[in-house]
Design an enzyme around this catalytic site. Structure first.
Site, short mmCIF file in Angstrom:
data_model
loop_
_atom_site.label_atom_id
_atom_site.label_comp_id
_atom_site.label_asym_id
_atom_site.label_seq_id
_atom_site.Cartn_x
_atom_site.Cartn_y
_atom_site.Cartn_z
N ARG A 21 -34.52 28.12 54.58
CA ARG A 21 -33.70 28.15 53.39
C ARG A 21 -32.99 27.19 52.82
O ARG A 21 -32.65 26.87 51.71
CB ARG A 21 -32.86 29.35 53.56
N ASP A 116 -24.76 27.73 62.66
CA ASP A 116 -24.62 27.66 61.37
C ASP A 116 -23.43 28.63 60.90
O ASP A 116 -23.52 29.15 59.64
CB ASP A 116 -25.93 28.08 60.72
N ASN A 399 -18.29 -17.65 47.84
CA ASN A 399 -18.23 -17.65 49.28
C ASN A 399 -19.82 -17.70 49.82
O ASN A 399 -19.91 -17.82 51.07
CB ASN A 399 -17.61 -16.46 49.71
N ARG A 453 -11.92 -29.64 36.22
CA ARG A 453 -12.31 -29.37 34.91
C ARG A 453 -12.65 -30.46 34.13
O ARG A 453 -11.82 -31.56 34.00
CB ARG A 453 -11.72 -28.00 34.20
#
Ligand code: UD1
Ligand code: CA
Length: 462
Positions: A21, A116, A399, A453
């Site tokens: 079930r 169960d 990384n 930069r």
């Protein structure tokens, strides 16, 4: 129970059934409730009764069930010896017991219960065992009154109130089906008699199975006494046969867990949207806000604020921390650290004390030192950040070169400007300053100022 003149105790857990079930490829007893396979609860309960041995009957997906259970025993705290019985033909709970006779015969008395039934409580089963010993009957079954008894075996009593037999729903007459007292599926048997009657079971019923429940009538016909222990609440006698009952069991176990936390000094604003697995620990005066999900072996300290909308799994959170709308897995937050909103703290991360992982940041396998901050929109992976470091918005560690993960090291009191790429392996020294927008590929010495930069060029437009 001690081995004394009353005799030795065994516990038998029936877990061989297919669980049709459930409509699942996973065996029923391995479906999870509160983060644990449901059979965990039955094993814990059986173990708490201190039996001399626990037998687990496996059948459907036997190897998988056996492997999962045997590998988890120490983690689950099962200290009693566990043996497995392989039920070869899956023809009912009676057949399961029949194949378990070599195990059962070692004991004078046995608790037989189903894998169960995760809601059963120790107090009730212990009380049933005491009743069994006091009344000196041959079998005591645990029963409950359910407003909706559908799906369960009904307990048929004589006009004097004695238990006559249990009739399964499919075999019940309309009058029997109207009975609201049901069989929980847990019994305490005197094993000598059980061994005798179980051999006499016949599959003359709707399912053509050997019903363990028929053993009760047999015992009675042989002059034995069948008694019932009626559970006070009924709730705990509900079994799990389908996904609706699975969700119901999850809700009940979660409610019990939250009740335990609340009574121990944790504020839970909305228990209906808060979830805590069976092993979760939460300290005093911590507040769990709605939508908080605490999974696995998570430990949360005192005076924390967790949530709303936060998932924490297998992590440890120190005292006075805050985690807001975030996902934290296999990580450690040391005291007074805050995370969120909307951040992802991944395995192998330790942050704090007094660290801050702010909004929209992802941190993986990194150490973030005392008082350091990754406040906005960053990815920090395989990085060690010392104390009092400030990482500007949008900074990321590069990384991974496609093959290997490399380390980034950032010394104490360094200041990383906004939108910096740190290309690992790379080291930024103590007190160094990295200009906004830099891509750093070479180490930056202690105290240095690094620009990485292109210089801005302004041209006159025609
Ligand atoms: C069973 C009881 C019913 C009771 C209910 C409580 C029987 C005949 N009926 O019904 O009276 O009200 O539990 O929840 O026992 N199992 C095996 N081998 C098998 C068949 C089943 O080990 O061949 C195990 C299952 O894995 C399960 C337990 O026995 O753990 C009960 O089987 P299940 O099919 O769930 O029985 P129910 O219909 O729930
Ligand atoms: Ca069942």
């Amino acid at each position: 129970m001690k081995t004394d003149k009353k005799g030795s105790l065994g516990a038998l857990i029936l877990a061989a059934g297919q669980g049709t079930r459930m409509q699942s490829t996973t065996p029923k007893v391995l479906h999870r409730i509160g983060g644990r396979p449901m059979i965990y609860y039955t094993l814990r309960l059986a173990c708490a009764l201190k039996p001399e041995g626990i037998g687990v009957v496996v059948g459907h997906e036997a190897d998988l069930v056996r492997k999962t259970v045997s590998e988890s025993l120490s983690d689950w705290g099962i200290t009693r010896p566990v043996s497995f019985i392989h039920q070869k033909s899956l023809t009912g709970s009676g057949a399961a017991v029949l194949e378990s006779l070599p195990f059962l015969k070692k004991f004078n008395r046995a608790l037989v219960t189903a894998g169960d039934a995760p809601l059963l409580t120790f107090d009730t089963v212990h009380a049933a065992l005491r009743q069994h010993e006091d009344q000196k009957g041959q079998v005591t079954l645990l029963t409950a009154r359910l407003r909706d008894p559908r799906g369960y075996g009904r307990v048929v009593r004589s006009p004097l109130g004695e238990v006559v037999r249990v009739v399964e729903e499919l075999d019940a007459t309309p009058k029997e089906a109207a009975i609201t007292e049901v069989n929980s599926g847990s019994y305490i048997f005197e094993t000598a008699l059980l061994m005798d009657v179980v051999r006499k079971l016949s599959p003359k019923n709707a399912k053509k199975e050997l019903y363990l429940t028929d053993a009760l009538e047999q015992i009675r016909t042989q002059g034995g006494r069948v008694s019932a222990h009626l559970s006070a609440t009924g709730e705990e006698c509900q079994g799990v046969n389908n996904r609706l009952q699975l969700a119901n069991a999850e809700r009940i176990l979660n409610r019990r867990m939250l009740e335990r936390l609340m009574l121990a000094g944790v504020t839970v604003l909305d228990p209906s949207t808060t979830y805590a697995d069976a092993d979760v620990e939460v300290g005093q005066d911590t507040v769990l806000l709605p939508g908080t999900i605490l999974r696995g072996k998570t430990r949360i300290g005192n005076r924390c604020r967790i949530g709303p909308w936060t998932h924490i799994e297998d992590s440890s959170i120190g005292n006075d921390c805050e985690v807001l709308s975030s996902y934290v897995k296999e990580a450690r937050l040391l005291e007074k650290t805050s995370v969120g909103p909307y951040s992802h703290v991944r395995p192998g991360t330790t942050a704090g004390p007094r660290a801050r992982i702010g909004s929209f940041s992802e941190v993986k396998a990194s150490r973030i030192g005392y008082g350091s901050k990754v406040p906005h929109l960053s990815y920090i992976g395989d990085t060690e950040i010392g104390e009092d470091v400030n990482v500007g918005a949008g900074t990321i560690t590069c990384n991974f070169d496609g093959k290997e993960k490399h380390k980034t090291l950032i010394g104490a009191k360094a200041f990383i400007g906004s939108n910096v790429n740190l290309v690992a392996p790379v080291k930024v020294g103590r007190g160094a300053l990295v200009a906004a927008g830099s891509t750093i590929t070479d180490d930056v010495p202690d105290g240095a100022l690094a620009f990485g930069r292109a210089r801005q060029v302004n041209k006159v437009r025609k």
